[in-house]
Design an enzyme around this catalytic site. Structure first.
Site, PDB file in Angstrom:
ATOM      1  N   ASP A  66       0.695  -1.532   0.007  1.00  0.00           N
ATOM      2  CA  ASP A  66      -0.005   0.151  -0.259  1.00  0.00           C
ATOM      3  C   ASP A  66       0.653   1.486   0.031  1.00  0.00           C
ATOM      4  OD1 ASP A  66       0.915  -0.770   2.913  1.00  0.00           O
ATOM      5  OD2 ASP A  66      -0.461   0.613   3.213  1.00  0.00           O
ATOM      6  N   GLU A 122      -0.773  -2.106   5.345  1.00  0.00           N
ATOM      7  CA  GLU A 122       0.379  -1.957   6.565  1.00  0.00           C
ATOM      8  C   GLU A 122       0.216  -0.666   6.811  1.00  0.00           C
ATOM      9  OE1 GLU A 122       3.308  -1.276   8.735  1.00  0.00           O
ATOM     10  OE2 GLU A 122       3.817   0.289   7.352  1.00  0.00           O
ATOM     11  N   GLU A 123      -0.125   0.476   6.605  1.00  0.00           N
ATOM     12  CA  GLU A 123       0.160   2.175   6.908  1.00  0.00           C
ATOM     13  C   GLU A 123      -1.570   2.384   7.971  1.00  0.00           C
ATOM     14  OE1 GLU A 123       2.943   3.466   6.974  1.00  0.00           O
ATOM     15  OE2 GLU A 123       3.440   2.947   5.290  1.00  0.00           O
ATOM     16  N   HIS A 347       8.075   8.984   3.994  1.00  0.00           N
ATOM     17  CA  HIS A 347       7.004   9.646   4.438  1.00  0.00           C
ATOM     18  C   HIS A 347       6.776  10.915   4.113  1.00  0.00           C
ATOM     19  CE1 HIS A 347       4.700   6.801   7.399  1.00  0.00           C
ATOM     20  NE2 HIS A 347       4.902   5.627   6.325  1.00  0.00           N
TER      21      HIS A 347
HETATM   22 NI    NI Z   1       6.566   1.755   5.448  1.00  0.00          NI
END
Ligand code: NI
Length: 377
Positions: A66, A122-123, A347
């Site tokens: 993702d 996963e996020e 990020h």
């Molecule tokens: Ni990651």
């Protein structure tokens, strides 16, 4: 032959948020099917697992698929075409690496089976790892390995440590209620703001004395709210914050401890306290034997100098849930271009990788899978 850099750029151009990774899932299924493999899409319609080999011991390689809700601000031909969504955590790289490893392993005679786990979401909290586990895809798996991009590490290097490598992060909300009243007569009611402030400062204080300081437990409030008028004692007040901790045993005890301390702190004032404690993820705790095996695989694949120590980060990673069930290890994949002095962090909207890391990752994952199959024979 599949060009892995093309695969990564295609995924990068078309990032998808957790539980919406339909295109990514279908692209992966196509590549795997073309190689003669039989991928199985997970029940939610995104994410997939695919076995290479037909019998014998079973080990797993995991990638997360993702992307993040961030604008891609890079000026590259493979920049995200989806507004406000970007592969800024390198999951496109992890996915390409595990695909490449699977395609490579599919060409060989294996002494067992390698399960490729392309995990969605996963996020998110709760993360997709819990779905993979609930669907039973880790049953019979004897070891699991994963990589995560590390922009602080030069491409060609792999960072590894036994024991905890990421941290736990949970959400805590404390809601106090009382009858309310006039600020001239706090003794006749519950001085709710005072009680709230007592919890706001007293709870982090008490945790720092009741939990081993080496566990690195840190409760920080990000939102405090109560009251509307300076001369009226409110009936409700709320604290919201995150509790991060480096140590898994301390993480396990945290909800009970927080509840007990909050009740103890408000008891003298008579406020009613309701604690909502939402579990995020535990720390990823690398199994010592699996870490040794992965380290040896790195040296075999890339040479002695490639393996470097790494530190535990305060980030969260839902690979942790797999390690509750199966021994395994996660390593950090160097993605910093040689000579780059100030790499962008994960990020960040300009985050990118040196794509030669993909071939490096494939070699490590192939070697780790083969070594693990050899070890469990
Ligand atoms: Ni990651």
């Amino acid at each position: 032959m599949t060009d892995l850099i093309d695969v990564r750029r295609d995924l990068h151009r078309h990032p998808e948020l957790g539980r919406l990774e339909r295109r990514t899932t279908s692209v992966l299924a196509d590549h795997l099917t073309a190689a003669g493999l039989s991928p199985k899409v997970l029940a939610g319609g995104t994410g997939l697992v695919c076995d290479v080999g037909t019998e014998g011991p079973l080990v797993a390689l995991r990638a997360d698929i993702d992307a993040l809700p961030l604008q891609d601000e890079k000026d590259v031909p493979y920049r995200s075409t989806v507004d406000g969504v970007c592969h800024a955590c390198g999951h496109d790289v992890h996915t390409t690496v595990v695909l490449g490893a699977g395609l490579e392993l599919a060409k060989r005679e294996l002494p067992g089976r390698v399960r490729l786990v392309f995990q969605h979401a996963e996020e998110q909290m709760p993360g997709g790892a819990l779905d993979v586990l609930a669907e039973g895809h880790l049953e019979g798996v004897q070891a699991i390995f994963g990589l995560h991009c590390d922009p602080a590490l030069e491409v060609g290097r792999i960072g590894l440590k036994a024991g905890p490598i990421t941290a736990a992060a949970d959400a805590v909300e404390v809601r106090l209620t009382g009858p309310g009243g006039h600020t001239s007569r706090p003794h006749n009611t519950v001085d709710l703001v005072h009680a709230l402030a007592t919890v706001a400062t007293g709870l982090p204080d008490a945790l720092s004395r009741l939990v081993d300081p080496r566990a690195g437990m840190c409760l920080v409030w990000g939102k405090v709210s109560a009251g509307n008028a300076r001369n009226a004692i409110p009936r409700e007040g709320v604290l919201e914050g995150t509790l991060r901790v480096l140590d898994k045993a301390a993480w396990q005890q945290a909800p009970d401890l927080v509840e007990r301390l909050v009740q103890g702190l408000v008891a003298p004032y008579g406020a009613r306290a309701v604690v909502s404690y939402e579990r995020g993820v535990p720390p990823v705790v690398n199994d010592p034997s699996a870490t040794t095996l992965l380290g040896a695989a790195v040296r075999t694949a890339l040479g002695e100098a490639a393996l470097v120590p790494t530190l535990q980060s305060l980030g969260g990673e839902d690979f942790a849930w797999y390690l509750d069930h199966v021994p395994g290890a996660m390593a950090r994949l160097g993605v910093r271009p040689p000579g780059a002095e100030r790499p962008l962090d994960l990020h960040q909207p300009l985050f990118d990788v040196d794509e030669s890391a993909i071939a490096v990752g494939v070699r490590v994952m192939v070697e780790a899978a083969l070594a693990a199959l050899g070890a469990v024979l």
